[in-house]
Design an enzyme around this catalytic site. Structure first.
Site, PDB file in Angstrom:
ATOM      1  N   ASP A 154       0.853  -1.184   0.000  1.00  0.00           N
ATOM      2  CA  ASP A 154       0.000   0.000   0.000  1.00  0.00           C
ATOM      3  C   ASP A 154       0.891   1.237   0.000  1.00  0.00           C
ATOM      4  OD1 ASP A 154       1.060   0.280   2.539  1.00  0.00           O
ATOM      5  OD2 ASP A 154      -0.858   0.333   3.571  1.00  0.00           O
ATOM      6  N   ASP A 183       1.475   4.900   2.127  1.00  0.00           N
ATOM      7  CA  ASP A 183       1.149   5.572   3.393  1.00  0.00           C
ATOM      8  C   ASP A 183       1.645   7.019   3.368  1.00  0.00           C
ATOM      9  OD1 ASP A 183       0.434   2.972   4.945  1.00  0.00           O
ATOM     10  OD2 ASP A 183       2.467   2.559   4.264  1.00  0.00           O
ATOM     11  N   ASP A 234      -3.314   4.749   2.577  1.00  0.00           N
ATOM     12  CA  ASP A 234      -3.648   5.119   3.956  1.00  0.00           C
ATOM     13  C   ASP A 234      -3.203   6.555   4.189  1.00  0.00           C
ATOM     14  OD1 ASP A 234      -4.482   2.545   4.395  1.00  0.00           O
ATOM     15  OD2 ASP A 234      -2.795   1.973   5.673  1.00  0.00           O
TER      16      ASP A 234
END
Ligand code: DCT
Ligand code: MG
Length: 400
Positions: free
Chosen positions: A233, A235, A324
């Protein structure tokens, strides 16, 4: 992200030894490499761990064992394997023989037996058995879905389900919103995100933030800040100098991305931060800052070199990426940055070191000195290492 990880683990679960080690220096002597004697600390925050890992053959084996222990809910055993892997990752050279593990911290009888097996046979029979185990394979498959943790995976396994197709076609299986997104974007989300894609996502967030709040900052964190080429992912930390406006900013950013039509999934969590409730006495799996877990649509045109990681036959021109965002108040920025930069093993040991060696409590919000009964403020990560009496470790050396 660590959110998904903690969802998978079924909430904040951490098993750490409360026993203070006897050796006051916490250092172990080792004779590696060849002549120059050096010491390896039992704490990852006292080791410099870059991405080039000369002991990958051993650490890959330990990581399979750790994952299997996690699936079996043996958190303590999983942690022991993770610690052993982490120590080997920090070594300047590959182990040459079993004797090289002599004097290394965190390597016990079980991990040494694995090393010995690999030296003798080129592989570990224990690891091979796990890799060919149907339950392990199924747990691995099911937990690869965004929002599915070991608890859910095991439930499905015990019902006799073995494939993703069986899960989506089984009428009695209820999928929550996160899991539905996990299945919908499965192929994209399980494909590693490249550094170029991570930076492209960052530019989108920065442009959006810039429009609304020119003084706000958008800072890369997580694995990409540690120099990784690929991640699962992306961040980023958002913060504004005007204290108290960060939550509103995050909400407006989400709104704006939504308006642009690129939000495929949104999970927003408002602040649960309460300075009066600090310090927290456990290693929490989750901090209290406002944050969101998103899936965004990343178009090829947004990427600097234009190359999107996708299948050769893929004509969509975009892929889904997990993003995120966390928005701490400005005075907590350094703690949030340090906490979100990872690696998880590095963070774990920073907190363990603070508690056991310094009588301090560290989390993503604050550092508390128990003997002084005082919070130690920090503007930068260097300030925090300084308070802890630790040499500064650069993000790219935190790949423990
Ligand atoms: N983290 C934390 N507490 C945890 C777990 C993780 O503070 N219990 C931190 C460490 C890393 C950071 O959050 C971001 O989490 P991930 O995105 O899961 O980790 P990563 O290192 O960025 O890995 P990847 O490259 O796979 O995204
Ligand atoms: Mg990450």
């Amino acid at each position: 992200s660590w959110f998904t990880e903690s969802m998978r683990a079924g909430g904040p679960v951490v098993v750490e030894s409360r026993h203070r080690i006897q050796d006051p220096s916490s250092q172990f002597r080792v004779g590696l490499p060849s002549t120059s004697e050096s010491t390896v600390s039992q704490y990852a925050c006292q080791r410099r761990t870059t991405l080039d890992n000369p002991n990958k053959i051993f650490t890959d084996a330990f990581e399979v064992l750790a994952e299997n222990s996690d699936f079996c809910d043996s958190k303590g055993q999983a942690l022991a394997y993770k610690r052993a892997a982490s120590v080997l990752k920090s070594l300047p050279a590959a182990l040459r023989c079993l004797g090289d593990t002599e004097g290394l911290p965190c390597l016990g009888e079980q991990t040494r037996a694995v090393v010995e097996d690999i030296f003798e046979c080129g592989r570990s029979s224990k690891v091979e058995t796990i890799l060919s185990d149907e339950k392990f394979q199924t747990m691995k498959l099911f937990t690869s879905v965004f929002g599915v943790g070991p608890k859910t995976a095991e439930k499905w396994y015990l019902r006799g389900l073995r494939t993703l197709e069986e899960i989506v076609s089984e009428p009695h299986v209820h999928l929550n919103r996160m899991q539905q997104a996990g299945f919908l974007y499965y192929a994209d989300i399980t494909r590693p995100v490249s550094k170029a894609e991570a930076h492209a996502v960052g530019r989108i967030v920065k442009e959006t933030v810039q429009e609304m709040s020119p003084n706000a900052s958008v800072v890369l964190t997580g694995g990409f800040r540690r120099g990784k080429e690929f991640g699962h992912d992306v961040d980023y930390i958002l913060t504004t100098p005007e204290m108290g406006t960060e939550e509103g900013l995050l909400l407006r950013v989400i709104d704006r991305l939504n308006y642009q039509g690129i939000l495929l999934y949104t999970e927003y969590q408002g602040s649960t931060f309460d300075a009066n409730r600090l310090p927290c006495r456990r290693f929490e799996a989750m901090d209290h800052f406002p944050k969101c877990f998103l899936i965004i649509q990343l178009h090829a045109a947004a990427i600097q070199d234009g190359t999107l990681s996708c299948d050769p036959g893929d004509r969509r021109g975009w892929r889904a990426v997990r993003l995120d965002l966390v928005a701490p108040p400005a005075d907590r920025f350094a703690f949030a940055l340090l906490g979100w930069s990872g690696s998880t093993q590095f963070e774990r040991d920073l907190r363990r070191f603070a508690r056991l060696e310094r009588g301090m409590l560290l989390d993503n919000h604050a550092l508390y000195d128990k003997s002084k009964d005082a919070f130690l403020p920090a503007k930068t990560e260097e300030d925090i290492f300084g308070h802890l009496g630790l040499e500064y470790i650069e993000p790219w050396q935190r790949n423990a």
